[in-house]
Design a protein around this motif. Structure first.
Motif, PDB file in Angstrom:
ATOM      1  N   HIS A 260       0.814  -1.213   0.000  1.00 16.26           N
ATOM      2  CA  HIS A 260       0.000   0.000   0.000  1.00 16.26           C
ATOM      3  C   HIS A 260       0.851   1.268   0.000  1.00 16.26           C
ATOM      4  CE1 HIS A 260      -3.529  -2.437   1.898  1.00 16.26           C
ATOM      5  NE2 HIS A 260      -3.510  -2.518   0.580  1.00 16.26           N
ATOM      6  N   ARG A 261       2.173   1.126  -0.037  1.00 15.47           N
ATOM      7  CA  ARG A 261       3.117   2.247  -0.007  1.00 15.47           C
ATOM      8  C   ARG A 261       3.017   3.039   1.297  1.00 15.47           C
ATOM      9  NH1 ARG A 261       4.984   2.912  -5.461  1.00 15.47           N
ATOM     10  NH2 ARG A 261       5.054   0.758  -6.203  1.00 15.47           N
ATOM     11  N   ASP A 262       2.548   2.372   2.357  1.00 17.90           N
ATOM     12  CA  ASP A 262       2.610   2.985   3.681  1.00 17.90           C
ATOM     13  C   ASP A 262       4.014   2.851   4.257  1.00 17.90           C
ATOM     14  OD1 ASP A 262      -0.104   3.608   3.626  1.00 17.90           O
ATOM     15  OD2 ASP A 262      -0.682   1.664   4.459  1.00 17.90           O
ATOM     16  N   ALA A 263       4.818   2.009   3.636  1.00 19.34           N
ATOM     17  CA  ALA A 263       6.214   1.835   4.019  1.00 19.34           C
ATOM     18  C   ALA A 263       7.002   1.527   2.757  1.00 19.34           C
ATOM     19  CB  ALA A 263       6.366   0.706   5.039  1.00 19.34           C
ATOM     20  N   VAL A 264       8.269   1.838   2.779  1.00 17.14           N
ATOM     21  CA  VAL A 264       9.151   1.513   1.655  1.00 17.14           C
ATOM     22  C   VAL A 264      10.438   0.931   2.217  1.00 17.14           C
ATOM     23  CG1 VAL A 264       8.216   3.268   0.110  1.00 17.14           C
ATOM     24  CG2 VAL A 264      10.160   3.832   1.591  1.00 17.14           C
ATOM     25  N   LEU A 265      11.087   0.106   1.424  1.00 14.51           N
ATOM     26  CA  LEU A 265      12.394  -0.404   1.775  1.00 14.51           C
ATOM     27  C   LEU A 265      13.464   0.498   1.166  1.00 14.51           C
ATOM     28  CD1 LEU A 265      11.781  -4.240   1.245  1.00 14.51           C
ATOM     29  CD2 LEU A 265      11.676  -2.933   3.377  1.00 14.51           C
ATOM     30  N   SER A 266      14.700   0.197   1.478  1.00 11.46           N
ATOM     31  CA  SER A 266      15.804   0.975   0.926  1.00 11.46           C
ATOM     32  C   SER A 266      15.840   0.853  -0.598  1.00 11.46           C
ATOM     33  CB  SER A 266      17.122   0.472   1.518  1.00 11.46           C
ATOM     34  OG  SER A 266      18.222   0.961   0.782  1.00 11.46           O
ATOM     35  N   PRO A 267      16.232   1.917  -1.301  1.00  7.05           N
ATOM     36  CA  PRO A 267      16.386   1.818  -2.760  1.00  7.05           C
ATOM     37  C   PRO A 267      17.429   0.783  -3.179  1.00  7.05           C
ATOM     38  CG  PRO A 267      16.377   4.112  -2.047  1.00  7.05           C
ATOM     39  CD  PRO A 267      16.457   3.280  -0.808  1.00  7.05           C
ATOM     40  N   GLN A 268      18.255   0.323  -2.234  1.00  2.00           N
ATOM     41  CA  GLN A 268      19.244  -0.714  -2.540  1.00  2.00           C
ATOM     42  C   GLN A 268      18.628  -2.106  -2.639  1.00  2.00           C
ATOM     43  OE1 GLN A 268      22.947  -0.302   0.004  1.00  2.00           O
ATOM     44  NE2 GLN A 268      21.579   1.083   1.122  1.00  2.00           N
ATOM     45  N   PHE A 269      17.363  -2.229  -2.241  1.00  2.00           N
ATOM     46  CA  PHE A 269      16.741  -3.544  -2.074  1.00  2.00           C
ATOM     47  C   PHE A 269      15.991  -3.943  -3.343  1.00  2.00           C
ATOM     48  CE2 PHE A 269      14.039  -6.813  -0.314  1.00  2.00           C
ATOM     49  CZ  PHE A 269      14.785  -7.348   0.740  1.00  2.00           C
ATOM     50  N   HIS A 270      16.497  -4.993  -4.031  1.00  2.00           N
ATOM     51  CA  HIS A 270      15.878  -5.515  -5.259  1.00  2.00           C
ATOM     52  C   HIS A 270      15.704  -7.023  -5.087  1.00  2.00           C
ATOM     53  CE1 HIS A 270      16.922  -1.777  -7.515  1.00  2.00           C
ATOM     54  NE2 HIS A 270      17.960  -1.798  -6.707  1.00  2.00           N
ATOM     55  N   LEU A 271      14.466  -7.500  -5.109  1.00  2.00           N
ATOM     56  CA  LEU A 271      14.175  -8.900  -4.831  1.00  2.00           C
ATOM     57  C   LEU A 271      13.336  -9.509  -5.946  1.00  2.00           C
ATOM     58  CD1 LEU A 271      14.581 -11.020  -2.525  1.00  2.00           C
ATOM     59  CD2 LEU A 271      12.360 -10.305  -1.635  1.00  2.00           C
ATOM     60  N   PHE A 272      13.733 -10.710  -6.388  1.00  2.00           N
ATOM     61  CA  PHE A 272      13.052 -11.371  -7.501  1.00  2.00           C
ATOM     62  C   PHE A 272      12.834 -12.851  -7.182  1.00  2.00           C
ATOM     63  CE2 PHE A 272      15.656  -7.967  -9.177  1.00  2.00           C
ATOM     64  CZ  PHE A 272      14.809  -7.298 -10.040  1.00  2.00           C
ATOM     65  N   GLU A 273      11.810 -13.417  -7.792  1.00  2.00           N
ATOM     66  CA  GLU A 273      11.706 -14.864  -7.928  1.00  2.00           C
ATOM     67  C   GLU A 273      12.398 -15.179  -9.248  1.00  2.00           C
ATOM     68  OE1 GLU A 273      11.225 -17.326  -6.259  1.00  2.00           O
ATOM     69  OE2 GLU A 273       9.908 -18.851  -7.065  1.00  2.00           O
ATOM     70  N   HIS A 274      13.600 -15.748  -9.165  1.00  2.00           N
ATOM     71  CA  HIS A 274      14.470 -15.849 -10.335  1.00  2.00           C
ATOM     72  C   HIS A 274      14.654 -17.317 -10.708  1.00  2.00           C
ATOM     73  CE1 HIS A 274      18.040 -13.665 -12.442  1.00  2.00           C
ATOM     74  NE2 HIS A 274      17.333 -14.401 -13.272  1.00  2.00           N
ATOM     75  N   LEU A 301      10.438  -0.794  -3.527  1.00  2.00           N
ATOM     76  CA  LEU A 301       8.990  -0.701  -3.714  1.00  2.00           C
ATOM     77  C   LEU A 301       8.418  -2.036  -4.157  1.00  2.00           C
ATOM     78  CD1 LEU A 301       8.840   2.698  -5.657  1.00  2.00           C
ATOM     79  CD2 LEU A 301       8.583   2.330  -3.188  1.00  2.00           C
ATOM     80  N   ALA A 302       7.253  -2.400  -3.609  1.00  2.00           N
ATOM     81  CA  ALA A 302       6.581  -3.638  -4.008  1.00  2.00           C
ATOM     82  C   ALA A 302       6.170  -3.542  -5.469  1.00  2.00           C
ATOM     83  CB  ALA A 302       5.366  -3.886  -3.123  1.00  2.00           C
ATOM     84  N   THR A 303       6.477  -4.600  -6.236  1.00  2.00           N
ATOM     85  CA  THR A 303       6.200  -4.554  -7.669  1.00  2.00           C
ATOM     86  C   THR A 303       5.319  -5.690  -8.165  1.00  2.00           C
ATOM     87  OG1 THR A 303       8.303  -5.688  -8.013  1.00  2.00           O
ATOM     88  CG2 THR A 303       8.289  -3.293  -8.289  1.00  2.00           C
ATOM     89  N   PHE A 402      15.374  -3.295   6.661  1.00  2.00           N
ATOM     90  CA  PHE A 402      15.811  -3.165   5.270  1.00  2.00           C
ATOM     91  C   PHE A 402      15.220  -1.921   4.600  1.00  2.00           C
ATOM     92  CE2 PHE A 402      16.277  -7.547   6.524  1.00  2.00           C
ATOM     93  CZ  PHE A 402      17.618  -7.739   6.230  1.00  2.00           C
ATOM     94  N   GLY A 403      14.686  -1.043   5.445  1.00  2.00           N
ATOM     95  CA  GLY A 403      14.288   0.283   4.998  1.00  2.00           C
ATOM     96  C   GLY A 403      15.310   1.278   5.497  1.00  2.00           C
TER      97      GLY A 403
END
Length: 444
Positions: A260-274, A301-303, A402-403
């Protein structure tokens, strides 16, 4: 040891898929392995076994009714073909007794995929010899699993998937006394005696640190370096409903604030199901092809979400290869810029957290987790290890850690295969660097 061949599977597929009658859809999912298992205690073999097994799940669908059954295979082709035909007949008799399934969704596109990952695996004798040599004089307690694994799928539409991988994992502890030990692992597709010996030597150096008198810390917030093994526990806990489409739509996801963008993580944080870089098959039990990569978090940001077919049908979304639990099987956190060799220097003064365990949510809606430190967690001063720590409990929000709390990520992601062997060796994996976190909260 040998595992089932492609020709054998093709014969099974033909037996099931050519038997479908008009209006029906049949499929077969094969799981097979040929594995060595060795347990060690005091650097000596305590148990050594070999397992060769294969199971087939046969499914039959008519309209919105679907039935499936699982049978153990002997490897004798004619006997196994007869067994599958008999199972298919049983499912056909069962279908009229079932109710329609409103959320049933099956792939309509015919897809072919094939993956052969050949490894260079050690023999059982080689592993025993390596452990005996590298762990001489150490209380080495460990478990080794190795061998080829197959997953394969076929259906009466013409879809065919074949997945053959060969790998090993060896987990061990060097035990000191009481609850003091150092836990390490070595895994991959190509065994090296030298690489294994280097891992054992590295953990032996840590064992000398563990033997020092422990330091007692006051409760509170500390700077901490979370090693990849500790990160794997945190990310694994996040996978319990954090990324699933159904959990998001029903408001039970631990990442609702992020969504809901009530919280964000650090811009360094990139997570994938790879999936493309993991060891899990590139298809689901229903035959859906999995994308090579599904974005979950980018720049904090949640994607995206993991959508299994039932949730996709229920919520009008597109299925993207998720399993029934909508949990990741090939989770990958992108590395950062902190050189692994300089991680202690980057930490400065604080906690070196090698492992965590007993993790759970203390507040799911706030994505707050709790757990215990474990195995060679150290107090570091001015970039130098000083003393081991006693077991302590942390309680902190993943969103905070991690924010605002994330100071940096290691520059090398470690590939950590799932080491589960319940019923069968598992094919999931996780890739993560270490992380430098400020204000990590110890509560007990």
């Amino acid at each position: 040891m040998s595992v089932v061949t492609r020709e054998y599977f093709d014969a099974l597929a033909d037996a099931v898929c050519t038997e479908a009658r008009p209006g029906e859809r049949s499929s077969v999912l094969l799981k097979a392995e040929a594995s060595d298992f060795i347990r060690f205690n005091r650097a000596a073999v305590r148990q050594a076994t070999q397992v060769q097994q294969a199971h087939a799940t046969v499914a039959l669908t008519r309209g919105l009714r679907r039935a499936e059954g699982r049978v153990a295979l002997s490897g004798q082709r004619e006997a196994d073909l007869a067994l599958l035909r008999a199972e298919l007949a049983s499912l056909r008799a069962l279908l009229p007794e079932l109710s329609d399934d409103p959320w049933l969704l099956l792939p309509e596109t015919v897809v072919h995929s094939e993956r052969h990952d050949r490894g260079s695996l050690p023999t059982a004798a080689q592993v025993v010899g390596s452990v005996t040599e590298a762990a001489r004089g150490l209380d080495f307690v460990g478990f080794h699993a190795s061998g080829p694994m197959v997953r394969a799928f076929a259906d009466s539409l013409g879809t065919r998937h074949w997945h053959h991988v060969e790998n090993f994992h060896t987990d061990w502890c060097l035990y000191h006394a009481a609850d003091k030990a150092v836990k390490t692992s070595y895994a991959g597709a190509r065994w090296s005696d030298a690489a294994f010996a280097a891992r054992v030597a590295e953990s032996a150096q840590q064992l000398a640190l563990v033997a020092r008198p422990p330091k007692t810390l006051q409760l509170g917030a500390y700077r901490a370096w979370l090693a990849p093994a500790a990160m794997a526990e945190l990310l694994g806990t996040l996978g319990w409903g954090g990324f699933g489409l159904k959990a998001r739509r029903t408001g039970t996801s631990s990442l609702m604030r992020l969504a809901h963008r009530d919280a964000v993580l650090s811009p360094q944080f990139h997570l994938f199901e790879h999936t493309a870089m993991g060891s899990a098959p590139g298809f689901t039990a229903e035959g859906f092809a999995r994308p090579g990569k599904v974005s979950l978090v980018e720049r904090g940001l949640a994607t995206g979400t993991l959508n299994n077919p039932r949730s996709a049908r229920e919520y009008g979304a597109e299925a993207n290869g998720a399993n029934p639990w909508e949990m990741p099987e090939s989770l990958s956190l992108l590395p950062g810029t902190i050189r692994d060799a300089e991680a202690m220097k980057a930490l400065g003064t604080g906690l070196w957290v090698s492992n965590l365990w007993y993790l759970n949510y203390s507040d799911r809606q706030a994505c707050r987790m709790t757990g215990m430190t474990r195995f060679a967690c150290l107090w570091v001063e001015d970039g130098e290890p000083v003393a081991p720590l006693g077991v302590m409990r942390f309680d902190d929000s993943f969103l905070r850690m991690f924010g605002e709390g994330l100071m940096g990520l290691g520059d090398r992601a470690e590939f950590i295969p799932e080491n589960g062997t319940y019923e069968e060796r598992h094919l999931g994996s996780l890739s993560t660097p270490g992380a430098l976190v400020d204000g990590w909260r110890l509560t007990l």
